[in-house]
Design a protein around this motif. Structure first.
Motif, PDB file in Angstrom:
ATOM      1  N   ILE A 425       0.838  -1.208   0.000  1.00 46.85           N
ATOM      2  CA  ILE A 425       0.000   0.000   0.000  1.00 46.85           C
ATOM      3  C   ILE A 425       0.869   1.253   0.000  1.00 46.85           C
ATOM      4  CG2 ILE A 425      -1.572   1.377   1.430  1.00 46.85           C
ATOM      5  CD1 ILE A 425      -2.868  -1.332   2.256  1.00 46.85           C
ATOM      6  N   ILE A 426       1.882   1.313   0.873  1.00 47.25           N
ATOM      7  CA  ILE A 426       2.674   2.535   0.969  1.00 47.25           C
ATOM      8  C   ILE A 426       3.672   2.667  -0.174  1.00 47.25           C
ATOM      9  CG2 ILE A 426       2.390   2.798   3.444  1.00 47.25           C
ATOM     10  CD1 ILE A 426       5.082   1.545   3.898  1.00 47.25           C
ATOM     11  N   SER A 427       3.835   1.622  -0.993  1.00 50.15           N
ATOM     12  CA  SER A 427       4.676   1.736  -2.190  1.00 50.15           C
ATOM     13  C   SER A 427       3.829   1.746  -3.459  1.00 50.15           C
ATOM     14  CB  SER A 427       5.696   0.588  -2.236  1.00 50.15           C
ATOM     15  OG  SER A 427       5.057  -0.664  -2.131  1.00 50.15           O
ATOM     16  N   ASN A 428       2.508   1.936  -3.291  1.00 53.80           N
ATOM     17  CA  ASN A 428       1.576   2.069  -4.424  1.00 53.80           C
ATOM     18  C   ASN A 428       1.586   0.862  -5.354  1.00 53.80           C
ATOM     19  OD1 ASN A 428       0.667   4.727  -3.736  1.00 53.80           O
ATOM     20  ND2 ASN A 428       2.619   5.527  -4.491  1.00 53.80           N
ATOM     21  N   LEU A 429       1.630  -0.320  -4.770  1.00 52.64           N
ATOM     22  CA  LEU A 429       1.555  -1.552  -5.559  1.00 52.64           C
ATOM     23  C   LEU A 429       0.159  -2.152  -5.440  1.00 52.64           C
ATOM     24  CD1 LEU A 429       4.990  -3.235  -4.720  1.00 52.64           C
ATOM     25  CD2 LEU A 429       4.430  -1.673  -6.587  1.00 52.64           C
ATOM     26  N   ASP A 430      -0.125  -3.134  -6.278  1.00 51.03           N
ATOM     27  CA  ASP A 430      -1.430  -3.803  -6.298  1.00 51.03           C
ATOM     28  C   ASP A 430      -1.440  -4.894  -5.229  1.00 51.03           C
ATOM     29  OD1 ASP A 430      -3.799  -5.047  -6.826  1.00 51.03           O
ATOM     30  OD2 ASP A 430      -3.350  -5.571  -8.909  1.00 51.03           O
ATOM     31  N   ILE A 431      -2.236  -4.708  -4.171  1.00 50.52           N
ATOM     32  CA  ILE A 431      -2.234  -5.705  -3.093  1.00 50.52           C
ATOM     33  C   ILE A 431      -2.958  -6.980  -3.514  1.00 50.52           C
ATOM     34  CG2 ILE A 431      -2.126  -3.924  -1.310  1.00 50.52           C
ATOM     35  CD1 ILE A 431      -5.054  -4.575  -0.676  1.00 50.52           C
ATOM     36  N   ALA A 432      -3.763  -6.909  -4.586  1.00 52.13           N
ATOM     37  CA  ALA A 432      -4.488  -8.098  -5.036  1.00 52.13           C
ATOM     38  C   ALA A 432      -3.617  -8.993  -5.915  1.00 52.13           C
ATOM     39  CB  ALA A 432      -5.744  -7.687  -5.803  1.00 52.13           C
ATOM     40  N   GLU A 433      -2.515  -8.441  -6.452  1.00 54.17           N
ATOM     41  CA  GLU A 433      -1.639  -9.219  -7.329  1.00 54.17           C
ATOM     42  C   GLU A 433      -0.649 -10.017  -6.487  1.00 54.17           C
ATOM     43  OE1 GLU A 433      -0.349 -11.273  -9.794  1.00 54.17           O
ATOM     44  OE2 GLU A 433      -1.393  -9.686 -10.930  1.00 54.17           O
ATOM     45  N   ARG A 434      -0.726 -11.357  -6.599  1.00 60.25           N
ATOM     46  CA  ARG A 434       0.145 -12.222  -5.810  1.00 60.25           C
ATOM     47  C   ARG A 434       0.913 -13.215  -6.669  1.00 60.25           C
ATOM     48  NH1 ARG A 434      -1.049 -12.767  -0.408  1.00 60.25           N
ATOM     49  NH2 ARG A 434      -0.514 -14.963  -0.507  1.00 60.25           N
ATOM     50  N   ARG A 435       0.713 -13.132  -7.995  1.00 57.53           N
ATOM     51  CA  ARG A 435       1.334 -14.136  -8.869  1.00 57.53           C
ATOM     52  C   ARG A 435       2.562 -13.627  -9.601  1.00 57.53           C
ATOM     53  NH1 ARG A 435      -3.772 -15.172 -12.473  1.00 57.53           N
ATOM     54  NH2 ARG A 435      -3.664 -12.902 -12.305  1.00 57.53           N
ATOM     55  N   ARG A 436       2.719 -12.306  -9.689  1.00 56.22           N
ATOM     56  CA  ARG A 436       3.837 -11.740 -10.435  1.00 56.22           C
ATOM     57  C   ARG A 436       4.691 -10.848  -9.535  1.00 56.22           C
ATOM     58  NH1 ARG A 436       1.382  -8.893 -15.637  1.00 56.22           N
ATOM     59  NH2 ARG A 436       0.202  -7.849 -13.993  1.00 56.22           N
ATOM     60  N   PRO A 437       5.984 -10.714  -9.866  1.00 60.67           N
ATOM     61  CA  PRO A 437       6.828  -9.788  -9.102  1.00 60.67           C
ATOM     62  C   PRO A 437       6.347  -8.348  -9.280  1.00 60.67           C
ATOM     63  CG  PRO A 437       8.165 -11.312 -10.400  1.00 60.67           C
ATOM     64  CD  PRO A 437       6.753 -11.479 -10.871  1.00 60.67           C
ATOM     65  N   GLN A 438       6.575  -7.524  -8.258  1.00 59.55           N
ATOM     66  CA  GLN A 438       6.246  -6.106  -8.325  1.00 59.55           C
ATOM     67  C   GLN A 438       7.391  -5.301  -7.718  1.00 59.55           C
ATOM     68  OE1 GLN A 438       2.020  -4.822  -7.616  1.00 59.55           O
ATOM     69  NE2 GLN A 438       1.890  -6.776  -6.545  1.00 59.55           N
ATOM     70  N   SER A 439       7.610  -4.113  -8.268  1.00 67.34           N
ATOM     71  CA  SER A 439       8.660  -3.226  -7.770  1.00 67.34           C
ATOM     72  C   SER A 439       8.048  -1.887  -7.400  1.00 67.34           C
ATOM     73  CB  SER A 439       9.749  -3.012  -8.834  1.00 67.34           C
ATOM     74  OG  SER A 439      10.314  -4.245  -9.221  1.00 67.34           O
ATOM     75  N   GLY A 440       8.521  -1.305  -6.309  1.00 67.13           N
ATOM     76  CA  GLY A 440       8.018  -0.003  -5.884  1.00 67.13           C
ATOM     77  C   GLY A 440       9.019   0.664  -4.970  1.00 67.13           C
ATOM     78  N   LYS A 441       8.612   1.802  -4.433  1.00 62.37           N
ATOM     79  CA  LYS A 441       9.489   2.500  -3.496  1.00 62.37           C
ATOM     80  C   LYS A 441       8.667   3.140  -2.393  1.00 62.37           C
ATOM     81  CE  LYS A 441       9.880   6.892  -6.015  1.00 62.37           C
ATOM     82  NZ  LYS A 441      10.817   7.848  -6.599  1.00 62.37           N
ATOM     83  N   ILE A 442       9.318   3.333  -1.254  1.00 65.68           N
ATOM     84  CA  ILE A 442       8.694   3.919  -0.070  1.00 65.68           C
ATOM     85  C   ILE A 442       9.570   5.082   0.366  1.00 65.68           C
ATOM     86  CG2 ILE A 442       8.019   3.516   2.333  1.00 65.68           C
ATOM     87  CD1 ILE A 442       7.882   0.491   1.569  1.00 65.68           C
ATOM     88  N   MET A 443       8.933   6.203   0.690  1.00 72.55           N
ATOM     89  CA  MET A 443       9.656   7.353   1.237  1.00 72.55           C
ATOM     90  C   MET A 443       9.228   7.551   2.688  1.00 72.55           C
ATOM     91  SD  MET A 443      11.486   8.386  -1.329  1.00 72.55           S
ATOM     92  CE  MET A 443      12.067   9.943  -0.690  1.00 72.55           C
ATOM     93  N   LEU A 444      10.183   7.624   3.595  1.00 69.15           N
ATOM     94  CA  LEU A 444       9.897   7.904   5.000  1.00 69.15           C
ATOM     95  C   LEU A 444      10.630   9.170   5.425  1.00 69.15           C
ATOM     96  CD1 LEU A 444      10.058   4.607   7.098  1.00 69.15           C
ATOM     97  CD2 LEU A 444       8.056   5.781   6.238  1.00 69.15           C
ATOM     98  N   ARG A 445       9.971   9.910   6.315  1.00 67.17           N
ATOM     99  CA  ARG A 445      10.661  11.022   6.959  1.00 67.17           C
ATOM    100  C   ARG A 445      10.827  10.672   8.434  1.00 67.17           C
ATOM    101  NH1 ARG A 445      11.594  15.114   3.747  1.00 67.17           N
ATOM    102  NH2 ARG A 445      10.250  15.477   1.951  1.00 67.17           N
ATOM    103  N   TYR A 446      12.061  10.758   8.890  1.00 66.41           N
ATOM    104  CA  TYR A 446      12.372  10.386  10.273  1.00 66.41           C
ATOM    105  C   TYR A 446      13.379  11.385  10.830  1.00 66.41           C
ATOM    106  CZ  TYR A 446      14.558   7.824  14.110  1.00 66.41           C
ATOM    107  OH  TYR A 446      15.074   7.467  15.333  1.00 66.41           O
ATOM    108  N   GLU A 447      12.984  12.068  11.876  1.00 67.85           N
ATOM    109  CA  GLU A 447      13.838  13.059  12.531  1.00 67.85           C
ATOM    110  C   GLU A 447      14.413  14.061  11.530  1.00 67.85           C
ATOM    111  OE1 GLU A 447      16.772  10.996  14.808  1.00 67.85           O
ATOM    112  OE2 GLU A 447      15.364  10.475  16.413  1.00 67.85           O
TER     113      GLU A 447
END
Length: 759
Positions: A425-447
């Motif tokens: 969800i936080i990398s904007n991928l399809d949570i319903a897709e479980r059969r194929r590889p997926q690539s994404g990215k996550i941005m966090l802000r910490y301190e």
């Protein structure tokens, strides 16, 4: 041709257009033709609150009666008075016709997820009496009681609760008025307290009773009177607001659905999760008239909310049953163990300001995922591995620190689906897709720092999915003299990066520090008199004075495109993050021959192999040889812990093994140390600072091939790798293994690490 529909969007915008094809309620998109245009456009139904049809008749036969007269409120608080179909014909929404006169539209289709509230105009009492549950007389008496409660005075309540006569209260107030001792705006309770007839506590109780009485609804009165049950009231409320009722004893939500809300949230809102998808979330409540529930859940989950109705007793029982499952305490303990690490998911396009931080919703799984990501970052991990076990085996999380993986956490199997879904969800991928590889990215802000994680989801056996995150923390370049170069390599590298034009390549496998080295080189030559462009994917290190570009291969903007653009932007120095194809390599070499210093990386094993590989790829040997300034191959190895490493004298057998690895001929030629009694190496011990491993941090081994005249001539002749390697060593190059062994003699690392990373 005139327009035939008005599109009412969720944000309140209304657009009059013409349909390009007939509307079908089960479809998720509309094809329309804008005014004064013939080209077709597409709108998603999910963007809308309603479609208002200007012509024709409603495809559903909607009978106009009191039973289907409804008030429909859209997301932007627009109110429609309509007669609506009572049986839902589509998951997407429902048809309705206007209830008033002089309405410009003939009928409408309201979109389910664009509706804030849908309510029958019939009151709950009328619904109950129409259903034969209570009589009209009972409803009349309940309404009279409701009116009495709403107008009940504090004095009347005190007369009952404080055992006072009403006459006494009225006489006391009259006497105080005649004496002129009542200040303006004084309350009755204050008068009675000052007359010592009641206490302040009794007045407070009376005020609370008055407040509760004024807010008492007809349904509560009927229940208290014993005329209806809570279940009957809930069915009436569900009918009024067009909601479905649910028997929670027959419901078993998925672990993924349960994980969306924490136990604290379900207890606070008195709701229970039923179903979920990437966009929608269904919950049960016993108070469907409370608008704060929908608004709060929409904010917490960032999904469309559908409300169902269940009794308060069933909701409490379900919360106790499903939120006290085995493993939940382990999650609480894990969050507590990692400490209060406050982080927020952020858009990578956001500014650096504090206002860009998004407040995360209150969810245990969200908190756990954030904690793990920040915990790994704080422990210096380069990668995080999420590995679900088979069946009921624990969900294992491993960190890679200093090049080695170790188990950081083990979590109960019941949480694996929720954790993986949260990562998607936080990398904007399809949570319903479980059969194929997926690539994404996550941005966090910490301190105040921005941390980027590159996510790769890979399907594994047993219908499982593994997730691996590469941590790309924004950082500053290191000075070159802190990069672990030997003195001779540092001198030579400084010489070639000072050249006005030519090409310098840094090669090695993924994660060997190539980008860090090139940025350190750029930092050394970064002065106001030089224009430096970089193209990277991703931009991991930022430097003032550099003009840095993020390439986007998915939209067709690749390294070759960036390089062509740079050549028209008056560059002095160009850095290409990676030469991924022949086209980029050719343009880079041509650029280096036309007065530009070009730096780039390549995935090859050694410096001599790189030169040979580029010629085999089709590069012109003469152009490449003329452009070549140097090729730096490097590897990262684990460094011995400075706190606990111990000196020792190597055995003769170990020494001979090292000599053989270096090469006997070159070992003697390079005047390496003899096996004398005063020769000492360092060995690992293990302490608290290094976690008992004996290693802390990493260092680089380097192999620097300089483009000398002899090397350039050899490249033009397209000689083999071994011949070029021997020639380069004669010209002063030290191989990766040689450089590593030199650092063993310096006591920085051990021979075990050299063997791990060098051929």
């Amino acid at each position: 041709m005139k327009n035939d529909v008005i599109l009412h969007f969720k944000d309140g915008q209304k657009l009059e257009v013409r349909l390009a094809r007939p509307f079908r309620s089960e479809e998720n998109e509309l094809k329309i033709i804008m005014a004064d245009a013939e080209a077709q456009s597409i709108f998603l139904v999910d963007e809308l609150s309603a479609i208002l049809f200007l012509d024709g008749s409603c495809p559903i036969n909607v009978v106009r009666s009191d039973h289907n007269l409804e008030e429909v409120v859209t997301f932007d608080n627009t109110t429609y008075m309509v007669h609506a179909e009572t049986e839902r014909s589509s998951f997407n929404g429902f048809y309705a016709v206007p209830a008033g006169e002089d309405i410009s539209w003939r009928y409408a289709f309201f979109i389910s997820h664009g509706i804030k509230m849908r309510s029958q105009k019939r009151q709950v009492g009328r619904i109950l009496s129409d259903a034969g549950i209570v009589s009209n007389e009972d409803i009349g008496e309940a309404l009279s009681l409701q009116q009495k409660l709403r107008t009940r005075r504090v004095g009347e309540i005190l007369a009952e609760t404080a055992n006072l006569k009403q006459e006494t209260i009225e006489r006391t107030i009259k006497d105080r008025c005649e004496e002129g001792k009542i200040p303006p705006h004084v309350r009755v309770g204050d008068i009675l307290v000052s007359a010592w007839l009641v206490t302040r506590e009794q007045v407070d109780v009376a005020l609370e009773i008055q407040k509760n009485g004024k807010g008492k609804k007809i349904g509560e009165i009927l229940i208290e009177s014993g005329l209806i049950t809570e279940e009957q009231l809930l069915h009436a409320l569900a009918a009024k607001f067009r909601l479905r009722t649910v028997d929670l004893q027959q419901v078993t939500p998925s672990p993924e659905t349960l994980s969306i809300l924490s136990k604290d949230v379900v207890n606070r809102l008195k709701v229970f999760p039923l179903e979920s998808s990437s966009r929608n979330f269904v919950v049960a409540t016993s108070t469907p008239t409370d608008p704060t529930i929908t608004d709060g859940l929409r904010f917490i989950t960032n999904r469309n909310i559908e409300i169902a109705v269940a009794t308060a007793a069933q909701i409490a029982e379900a919360i106790d049953k499903f939120y006290n499952i085995k493993g939940a305490s382990r999650v609480d303990a894990l969050i507590s163990e990692m400490g209060a690490l406050q982080a927020a998911v952020a858009d990578d396009e956001e500014s650096e300001g504090a206002g860009a931080v998004m407040v995360e919703p209150d969810s245990k799984m969200i908190a756990l995922v954030n904690q793990i990501l920040i915990d790994a970052y704080k422990k210096g991990a380069s990668d995080i591995h999420f590995e679900p076990g088979m069946g009921k085996e624990p969900f294992t999380i491993r960190y890679r620190v200093d090049g080695e993986c170790y188990i950081a956490h083990k979590i109960d199997f019941s949480h694996k689906a929720a954790i993986l879904s949260r990562l998607k969800i936080i990398s904007n991928l399809d949570i319903a897709e479980r059969r194929r590889p997926q690539s994404g990215k996550i941005m966090l802000r910490y301190e105040g720092r921005k941390i980027e994680y590159r996510l790769e989801i890979t399907p594994t056996v047993g219908s499982q999915e593994d997730a691996v995150l590469r941590i790309l923390a924004a950082s500053k370049p290191l000075p070159l003299d802190a990069m672990g170069f030997s003195s001779s390599n540092l001198t030579k590298f400084l010489e070639i990066i000072a050249k006005p034009y030519g090409i310098i390549l840094c090669v090695g496998p993924t994660g060997s520090g190539k980008t860090t080295t090139l940025h350190s080189a750029l930092g050394h030559i970064n002065t106001p008199v030089r224009k430096i462009w970089t193209a990277e994917d991703p931009v991991e290190i930022t430097q003032p004075g550099l003009r840095q570009v993020q390439v986007h291969p998915k939209i067709g903007f690749n390294f070759a495109d960036a390089l062509r653009s740079f050549l028209r932007a008056d560059p002095d120095v160009i850095m290409i993050g990676e030469m991924r194809d022949v086209e980029t390599a050719k343009i880079a070499i041509e650029a280096s021959l036309t007065g530009h210093l070009v730096l780039s990386t390549l995935h090859t094993n050694s410096a001599p192999e790189t030169a040979v590989r580029l010629i085999e790829m089709g590069m012109d040997p003469f152009n490449f040889a003329d452009a070549l300034l140097g090729i730096l191959a490097q590897r990262l190895a684990r460094k011995l812990c400075d706190n606990c490493k111990k000196p020792y004298h190597p055995e003769r057998e170990e020494y001979e093994d090292i000599v053989h690895g270096y090469g006997k001929e070159w070992f003697a030629a390079h005047k390496m140390p003899y096996h004398l009694p005063e020769l000492f190496f360092m060995k690992k011990e293990g302490c608290e600072k290094c976690g008992g491993t004996g290693y802390k941090g990493r260092l680089a081994f380097h192999e620097l091939l300089i483009g000398t005249k002899n090397v350039k001539d050899a490249v033009k002749k397209s000689i083999g790798v071994e011949q070029l390697r021997d020639l380069a060593i004669e010209e002063g190059m030290r191989t990766l293994r040689m450089d590593g062994i030199m650092k063993v003699f310096q006591g920085i690392t051990d021979y075990e690490q050299v063997n791990k990373v060098c051929l």
